[in-house]
Design a protein around this motif. Structure first.
Motif, mmCIF file in Angstrom:
data_model
loop_
_atom_site.group_PDB
_atom_site.id
_atom_site.type_symbol
_atom_site.label_atom_id
_atom_site.label_comp_id
_atom_site.label_asym_id
_atom_site.label_seq_id
_atom_site.Cartn_x
_atom_site.Cartn_y
_atom_site.Cartn_z
ATOM 1 N N ASP A 64 -8.693 32.535 32.734
ATOM 2 C CA ASP A 64 -9.195 32.555 34.108
ATOM 3 C C ASP A 64 -10.709 32.764 34.131
ATOM 4 O OD1 ASP A 64 -6.642 32.174 35.050
ATOM 5 O OD2 ASP A 64 -6.316 34.289 35.561
ATOM 6 N N ILE A 65 -11.199 33.656 33.289
ATOM 7 C CA ILE A 65 -12.643 33.905 33.212
ATOM 8 C C ILE A 65 -13.365 32.642 32.757
ATOM 9 C CG2 ILE A 65 -14.436 35.168 31.952
ATOM 10 C CD1 ILE A 65 -12.474 37.564 31.912
ATOM 11 N N LYS A 66 -12.804 31.986 31.772
ATOM 12 C CA LYS A 66 -13.394 30.743 31.262
ATOM 13 C C LYS A 66 -13.465 29.692 32.370
ATOM 14 C CE LYS A 66 -12.560 28.453 26.954
ATOM 15 N NZ LYS A 66 -11.538 27.983 26.020
ATOM 16 N N ILE B 283 -20.863 30.855 26.147
ATOM 17 C CA ILE B 283 -19.986 31.938 26.618
ATOM 18 C C ILE B 283 -18.528 31.558 26.368
ATOM 19 C CG2 ILE B 283 -19.191 33.185 28.664
ATOM 20 C CD1 ILE B 283 -22.081 32.952 29.719
ATOM 21 N N ASN B 284 -18.193 30.296 26.651
ATOM 22 C CA ASN B 284 -16.816 29.828 26.404
ATOM 23 C C ASN B 284 -16.466 29.928 24.936
ATOM 24 O OD1 ASN B 284 -16.165 29.266 29.047
ATOM 25 N ND2 ASN B 284 -16.933 27.173 28.938
ATOM 26 N N LYS B 285 -17.447 29.632 24.074
ATOM 27 C CA LYS B 285 -17.208 29.735 22.634
ATOM 28 C C LYS B 285 -16.900 31.177 22.243
ATOM 29 C CE LYS B 285 -19.939 29.437 18.619
ATOM 30 N NZ LYS B 285 -21.202 29.083 18.024
ATOM 31 N N GLU B 286 -17.671 32.120 22.801
ATOM 32 C CA GLU B 286 -17.423 33.530 22.513
ATOM 33 C C GLU B 286 -16.045 33.962 23.015
ATOM 34 O OE1 GLU B 286 -19.265 35.750 20.794
ATOM 35 O OE2 GLU B 286 -20.635 34.122 20.316
ATOM 36 N N ILE B 287 -15.676 33.505 24.204
ATOM 37 C CA ILE B 287 -14.361 33.848 24.755
ATOM 38 C C ILE B 287 -13.263 33.265 23.871
ATOM 39 C CG2 ILE B 287 -12.800 33.447 26.701
ATOM 40 C CD1 ILE B 287 -15.243 33.694 28.522
ATOM 41 N N SER B 288 -13.475 32.046 23.392
ATOM 42 C CA SER B 288 -12.485 31.421 22.515
ATOM 43 C C SER B 288 -12.332 32.194 21.215
ATOM 44 C CB SER B 288 -12.881 29.976 22.213
ATOM 45 O OG SER B 288 -12.832 29.206 23.372
ATOM 46 N N ASN C 239 -9.093 35.885 17.950
ATOM 47 C CA ASN C 239 -8.886 37.196 17.327
ATOM 48 C C ASN C 239 -7.628 37.856 17.874
ATOM 49 O OD1 ASN C 239 -11.145 36.973 15.712
ATOM 50 N ND2 ASN C 239 -12.465 38.057 17.142
ATOM 51 N N ILE C 240 -7.401 37.699 19.181
ATOM 52 C CA ILE C 240 -6.188 38.252 19.781
ATOM 53 C C ILE C 240 -4.965 37.545 19.211
ATOM 54 C CG2 ILE C 240 -4.880 38.415 21.937
ATOM 55 C CD1 ILE C 240 -7.567 38.908 23.337
ATOM 56 N N ASP C 241 -5.066 36.212 19.042
ATOM 57 C CA ASP C 241 -3.956 35.465 18.440
ATOM 58 C C ASP C 241 -3.677 35.968 17.027
ATOM 59 O OD1 ASP C 241 -3.566 33.911 20.672
ATOM 60 O OD2 ASP C 241 -4.762 32.220 19.928
#
Length: 93
Positions: free
Chosen positions: A49-51, A71-76, A81-83
């Motif tokens: 949603d943020i992306k 920013i999208n790259k950082e979120i990805s 990392n969460i995955d």
């Protein structure tokens, strides 16, 4: 050899699991894992949603999308990392 998970080795993971079983009991472990899975999926949805919001606001404001893509790259990366963290918790369906 089990390797490391979050900078913790195999013996430490075994001790932590033993303590969890002692405190919660073996029958509560699936509930705890389900709760962790739901929490991780909520975090993933929030990052998506943020992306989406970042992309939409960048397009609406005419902002250079290179910043938004960074920013999208950082979120990805955070999502990946969460995955990686949830990999051992996920069940194969």
């Amino acid at each position: 050899m089990m390797g490391t998970f979050l900078f913790i080795g195999g013996p430490e993971i075994f001790i932590i699991l033993l303590i969890v079983v002692m405190f919660f009991g073996a029958d509560k472990i699936p509930e705890i894992a389900r709760g962790l899975g739901k929490g991780m999926s909520q975090i993933k949805n929030a990052t998506n949603d943020i992306k989406k919001e970042i992309n939409e606001s960048a397009k609406n404001q005419g902002i250079d999308t290179d910043l938004a893509s960074d920013i999208n790259k950082e979120i990805s990366e955070v999502k990946d990392n969460i995955d990686d963290l949830t990999g051992p918790i996920k069940r194969n369906r």
